[in-house]
Design a protein around this motif. Structure first.
Motif, PDB file in Angstrom:
ATOM      1  N   ARG A  99      43.788  29.630  43.221  1.00  5.84           N
ATOM      2  CA  ARG A  99      42.566  30.407  42.978  1.00  5.84           C
ATOM      3  C   ARG A  99      42.414  31.521  44.008  1.00  5.84           C
ATOM      4  O   ARG A  99      41.990  32.639  43.698  1.00  5.84           O
ATOM      5  CB  ARG A  99      41.353  29.472  43.019  1.00  5.84           C
ATOM      6  CG  ARG A  99      40.003  30.171  42.829  1.00  5.84           C
ATOM      7  CD  ARG A  99      39.923  30.823  41.456  1.00  5.84           C
ATOM      8  NE  ARG A  99      38.683  31.562  41.277  1.00  5.84           N
ATOM      9  CZ  ARG A  99      38.473  32.780  41.726  1.00  5.84           C
ATOM     10  NH1 ARG A  99      39.430  33.414  42.393  1.00  5.84           N
ATOM     11  NH2 ARG A  99      37.328  33.412  41.506  1.00  5.84           N
ATOM     12  N   PHE A 100      42.790  31.217  45.246  1.00  4.08           N
ATOM     13  CA  PHE A 100      42.757  32.218  46.316  1.00  4.08           C
ATOM     14  C   PHE A 100      43.712  33.371  46.014  1.00  4.08           C
ATOM     15  O   PHE A 100      43.462  34.528  46.362  1.00  4.08           O
ATOM     16  CB  PHE A 100      43.129  31.543  47.646  1.00  4.08           C
ATOM     17  CG  PHE A 100      43.508  32.490  48.735  1.00  4.08           C
ATOM     18  CD1 PHE A 100      42.547  33.273  49.361  1.00  4.08           C
ATOM     19  CD2 PHE A 100      44.838  32.604  49.153  1.00  4.08           C
ATOM     20  CE1 PHE A 100      42.904  34.156  50.382  1.00  4.08           C
ATOM     21  CE2 PHE A 100      45.196  33.485  50.161  1.00  4.08           C
ATOM     22  CZ  PHE A 100      44.221  34.253  50.785  1.00  4.08           C
ATOM     23  N   LEU A 101      44.798  33.071  45.301  1.00 11.75           N
ATOM     24  CA  LEU A 101      45.814  34.068  44.981  1.00 11.75           C
ATOM     25  C   LEU A 101      45.387  35.003  43.838  1.00 11.75           C
ATOM     26  O   LEU A 101      45.960  36.081  43.681  1.00 11.75           O
ATOM     27  CB  LEU A 101      47.116  33.349  44.601  1.00 11.75           C
ATOM     28  CG  LEU A 101      48.422  34.133  44.603  1.00 11.75           C
ATOM     29  CD1 LEU A 101      48.731  34.678  45.981  1.00 11.75           C
ATOM     30  CD2 LEU A 101      49.564  33.253  44.105  1.00 11.75           C
ATOM     31  N   ARG A 102      44.370  34.598  43.058  1.00 13.78           N
ATOM     32  CA  ARG A 102      44.005  35.363  41.862  1.00 13.78           C
ATOM     33  C   ARG A 102      43.665  36.830  42.125  1.00 13.78           C
ATOM     34  O   ARG A 102      44.187  37.717  41.435  1.00 13.78           O
ATOM     35  CB  ARG A 102      42.845  34.684  41.128  1.00 13.78           C
ATOM     36  CG  ARG A 102      42.619  35.284  39.741  1.00 13.78           C
ATOM     37  CD  ARG A 102      41.527  34.578  38.973  1.00 13.78           C
ATOM     38  NE  ARG A 102      40.196  35.056  39.366  1.00 13.78           N
ATOM     39  CZ  ARG A 102      39.091  34.824  38.667  1.00 13.78           C
ATOM     40  NH1 ARG A 102      39.156  34.071  37.576  1.00 13.78           N
ATOM     41  NH2 ARG A 102      37.924  35.284  39.069  1.00 13.78           N
ATOM     42  N   PRO A 103      42.811  37.172  43.113  1.00 12.05           N
ATOM     43  CA  PRO A 103      42.510  38.592  43.325  1.00 12.05           C
ATOM     44  C   PRO A 103      43.744  39.405  43.730  1.00 12.05           C
ATOM     45  O   PRO A 103      43.820  40.609  43.437  1.00 12.05           O
ATOM     46  CB  PRO A 103      41.464  38.568  44.452  1.00 12.05           C
ATOM     47  CG  PRO A 103      41.575  37.227  45.078  1.00 12.05           C
ATOM     48  CD  PRO A 103      42.007  36.311  43.991  1.00 12.05           C
ATOM     49  N   TYR A 104      44.700  38.753  44.388  1.00 14.69           N
ATOM     50  CA  TYR A 104      45.945  39.448  44.725  1.00 14.69           C
ATOM     51  C   TYR A 104      46.718  39.801  43.460  1.00 14.69           C
ATOM     52  O   TYR A 104      47.299  40.892  43.352  1.00 14.69           O
ATOM     53  CB  TYR A 104      46.810  38.568  45.630  1.00 14.69           C
ATOM     54  CG  TYR A 104      46.310  38.451  47.052  1.00 14.69           C
ATOM     55  CD1 TYR A 104      46.644  39.403  48.007  1.00 14.69           C
ATOM     56  CD2 TYR A 104      45.502  37.382  47.443  1.00 14.69           C
ATOM     57  CE1 TYR A 104      46.195  39.285  49.320  1.00 14.69           C
ATOM     58  CE2 TYR A 104      45.046  37.262  48.749  1.00 14.69           C
ATOM     59  CZ  TYR A 104      45.399  38.220  49.678  1.00 14.69           C
ATOM     60  OH  TYR A 104      44.951  38.101  50.975  1.00 14.69           O
ATOM     61  N   ILE A 105      46.724  38.867  42.505  1.00 12.46           N
ATOM     62  CA  ILE A 105      47.429  39.121  41.246  1.00 12.46           C
ATOM     63  C   ILE A 105      46.724  40.225  40.463  1.00 12.46           C
ATOM     64  O   ILE A 105      47.388  41.081  39.839  1.00 12.46           O
ATOM     65  CB  ILE A 105      47.517  37.831  40.400  1.00 12.46           C
ATOM     66  CG1 ILE A 105      48.301  36.746  41.156  1.00 12.46           C
ATOM     67  CG2 ILE A 105      48.170  38.114  39.062  1.00 12.46           C
ATOM     68  CD1 ILE A 105      49.710  37.153  41.531  1.00 12.46           C
ATOM     69  N   ILE A 106      45.403  40.235  40.504  1.00 10.09           N
ATOM     70  CA  ILE A 106      44.645  41.309  39.837  1.00 10.09           C
ATOM     71  C   ILE A 106      44.973  42.648  40.478  1.00 10.09           C
ATOM     72  O   ILE A 106      45.210  43.651  39.797  1.00 10.09           O
ATOM     73  CB  ILE A 106      43.130  41.033  39.905  1.00 10.09           C
ATOM     74  CG1 ILE A 106      42.781  39.775  39.111  1.00 10.09           C
ATOM     75  CG2 ILE A 106      42.341  42.230  39.385  1.00 10.09           C
ATOM     76  CD1 ILE A 106      41.340  39.328  39.270  1.00 10.09           C
ATOM     77  N   GLY A 107      44.991  42.665  41.825  1.00 12.47           N
ATOM     78  CA  GLY A 107      45.335  43.898  42.537  1.00 12.47           C
ATOM     79  C   GLY A 107      46.750  44.349  42.216  1.00 12.47           C
ATOM     80  O   GLY A 107      47.006  45.549  42.000  1.00 12.47           O
ATOM     81  N   ALA A 108      47.681  43.386  42.159  1.00 12.32           N
ATOM     82  CA  ALA A 108      49.064  43.719  41.824  1.00 12.32           C
ATOM     83  C   ALA A 108      49.165  44.275  40.409  1.00 12.32           C
ATOM     84  O   ALA A 108      49.978  45.177  40.137  1.00 12.32           O
ATOM     85  CB  ALA A 108      49.947  42.477  41.962  1.00 12.32           C
ATOM     86  N   SER A 109      48.328  43.765  39.501  1.00 12.58           N
ATOM     87  CA  SER A 109      48.324  44.265  38.117  1.00 12.58           C
ATOM     88  C   SER A 109      47.873  45.710  38.068  1.00 12.58           C
ATOM     89  O   SER A 109      48.462  46.539  37.344  1.00 12.58           O
ATOM     90  CB  SER A 109      47.405  43.398  37.255  1.00 12.58           C
ATOM     91  OG  SER A 109      47.827  42.053  37.240  1.00 12.58           O
ATOM     92  N   ILE A 110      46.835  46.029  38.839  1.00 12.84           N
ATOM     93  CA  ILE A 110      46.335  47.418  38.887  1.00 12.84           C
ATOM     94  C   ILE A 110      47.414  48.352  39.424  1.00 12.84           C
ATOM     95  O   ILE A 110      47.689  49.413  38.849  1.00 12.84           O
ATOM     96  CB  ILE A 110      45.059  47.504  39.748  1.00 12.84           C
ATOM     97  CG1 ILE A 110      43.923  46.706  39.093  1.00 12.84           C
ATOM     98  CG2 ILE A 110      44.639  48.957  39.957  1.00 12.84           C
ATOM     99  CD1 ILE A 110      42.684  46.568  39.964  1.00 12.84           C
ATOM    100  N   ILE A 111      48.027  47.948  40.542  1.00 14.09           N
ATOM    101  CA  ILE A 111      49.077  48.776  41.142  1.00 14.09           C
ATOM    102  C   ILE A 111      50.280  48.883  40.208  1.00 14.09           C
ATOM    103  O   ILE A 111      50.888  49.956  40.075  1.00 14.09           O
ATOM    104  CB  ILE A 111      49.516  48.190  42.501  1.00 14.09           C
ATOM    105  CG1 ILE A 111      48.340  48.163  43.482  1.00 14.09           C
ATOM    106  CG2 ILE A 111      50.677  48.994  43.084  1.00 14.09           C
ATOM    107  CD1 ILE A 111      47.744  49.510  43.788  1.00 14.09           C
ATOM    108  N   ALA A 112      50.626  47.777  39.527  1.00 14.26           N
ATOM    109  CA  ALA A 112      51.766  47.781  38.614  1.00 14.26           C
ATOM    110  C   ALA A 112      51.558  48.753  37.455  1.00 14.26           C
ATOM    111  O   ALA A 112      52.481  49.469  37.057  1.00 14.26           O
ATOM    112  CB  ALA A 112      52.020  46.373  38.080  1.00 14.26           C
ATOM    113  N   ILE A 113      50.327  48.790  36.935  1.00 14.30           N
ATOM    114  CA  ILE A 113      50.018  49.724  35.842  1.00 14.30           C
ATOM    115  C   ILE A 113      50.149  51.163  36.321  1.00 14.30           C
ATOM    116  O   ILE A 113      50.711  52.023  35.627  1.00 14.30           O
ATOM    117  CB  ILE A 113      48.599  49.453  35.289  1.00 14.30           C
ATOM    118  CG1 ILE A 113      48.569  48.101  34.566  1.00 14.30           C
ATOM    119  CG2 ILE A 113      48.164  50.565  34.342  1.00 14.30           C
ATOM    120  CD1 ILE A 113      47.178  47.637  34.175  1.00 14.30           C
TER     121      ILE A 113
END
Length: 360
Positions: A99-113
């Motif tokens: 759960r702690f990792l979730r905002p990192y994955i969201i941030g990575a998704s934004i950067i990936a796009i």
């Protein structure tokens, strides 16, 4: 629905990444300007072209360093969270590591796009301007393409060969044009000491022209000192510039690769490699994000310095593997797909291992 924790980490993620880009890109521009200003002055590069060049340079270099900036920025701010015991507090409150990792994955998704859109459509245009300026003013006189022993297949039946090609003068030497029938039998062969594009008349000029036609077992030979004629190809397309694939958006690149395959281009792997690297770049963002979080979320005696040192080492190792396999694909028969997959697979495995250790 984003929670306060998600917003807090996501904000730190994006802000730190943006600040790192804004800090290091100007430094890169100044260093590059200091290195190249003499060549620009010597070759009389106009100011407006210099300004456009550095705009393209910013986009071009920024895209290459995106993964590194992303990786180091995550290590920086996550290490700071760990040193302030914020991560311990978050996990102690009942929040799982996943759960702690979730905002990192969201941030990575934004950067990936962002990386995907830029890599597919924005960076190619910047790369074109960057490379054209470089060979016009910074590497003036140096060839930006293969100029010797050029073989091109125009279609299923027509083949061209020149022993050398001068792009500046638009002339090829020891020219040969061969046409075969459906049974792969030679129909005729044209040879000339050189072939030159005469722009004023929009014709090709062949010097010491010789044409050999095959009729069953009979060969008819026609010779002329000079002949002006037409061909269904552009002489500058005999050998595309070395950076041709970098300058095309994804749709143009697909068409270009298909065209080069039909022509039997010897360096087709280099073009396919560029295509696969663009698709792999967003995946790299996720892999590096997970590695960075796993490394920096644990509080260490050496603090942020140890984490940053480890991050720099990992970043250079990743770049090393990427370059090594990329060179193998360009200069040998190694698969371009494997050249892109292997570094990401190796570091993907590393990400899983480090993540499991961090959870424990």
């Amino acid at each position: 629905m984003l929670t306060i924790l998600d917003k807090y980490i996501l904000k730190r993620y994006l802000v730190t990444f943006s600040v790192m880009i804004l800090l290091f890109i100007p430094i890169g521009i100044m260093a590059h300007l200091a290195e190249q200003i003499g060549k620009m002055q010597a070759n009389e590069a106009p100011l407006d072209e210099i300004l456009v060049y550095f705009g393209n340079f910013t986009i071009y270099i920024g895209s290459l360093l995106f993964p590194i900036f992303l990786f180091l920025s995550i290590i920086f701010f996550t290490s700071k969270l760990a040193s302030n015991t914020e991560i311990v507090a978050i996990l102690s409150s009942g929040v799982s590591y996943s759960r702690f990792l979730r905002p990192y994955i969201i941030g990575a998704s934004i950067i990936a796009i962002i990386m995907f859109i830029m890599g597919m459509f924005v960076v190619p245009n910047a790369s074109k301007g960057f490379n054209e300026f470089k060979y016009k003013y910074l590497k003036k006189g140096k060839q930006d393409r293969v100029t010797n022993n050029i073989f091109t297949q125009l279609n299923a039946n027509d083949f061209i060969y020149v022993s050398s090609f001068d792009p500046a003068r638009q002339i090829g030497y020891n020219f040969t044009f061969e046409r075969f029938d459906k049974e792969n039998q030679l129909k005729f062969k044209i040879s000339a000491a050189n072939i030159r594009w005469v722009e004023k008349d929009s014709v090709y000029r062949l010097t010491t022209y010789k044409k050999r036609k095959i009729y069953n077992d009979t060969a008819l030979v026609e010779t002329k000192r000079r002949l002006d004629t037409l061909f269904a190809f552009n002489i500058s397309d005999l050998t595309p510039v070395s950076y041709a694939a970098e300058t095309k958006n994804i749709f143009e690149l697909n068409r270009f690769i298909k065209d080069q395959k039909l022509k039997g281009a010897s360096n087709i792997n280099a073009y396919v490699l560029v295509k696969y690297k663009r698709w792999a770049l967003p995946i790299t963002a996720f892999i590096l994000t997970i590695i960075a979080v796993a490394v920096s979320s644990v509080k260490r005696r050496g603090g942020m310095g140890i984490n940053l040192a480890f991050g720099i080492i990992v970043a250079f190792v990743f770049v090393f593997f990427d370059k090594v396999f990329g060179t193998l694909a360009e200069q040998s028969g190694f698969s371009p797909l494997l050249a892109v997959l292997i570094p990401n697979m190796l570091f993907g495995i590393l990400a899983v291992v480090l993540l499991q250790r961090a959870k424990r």
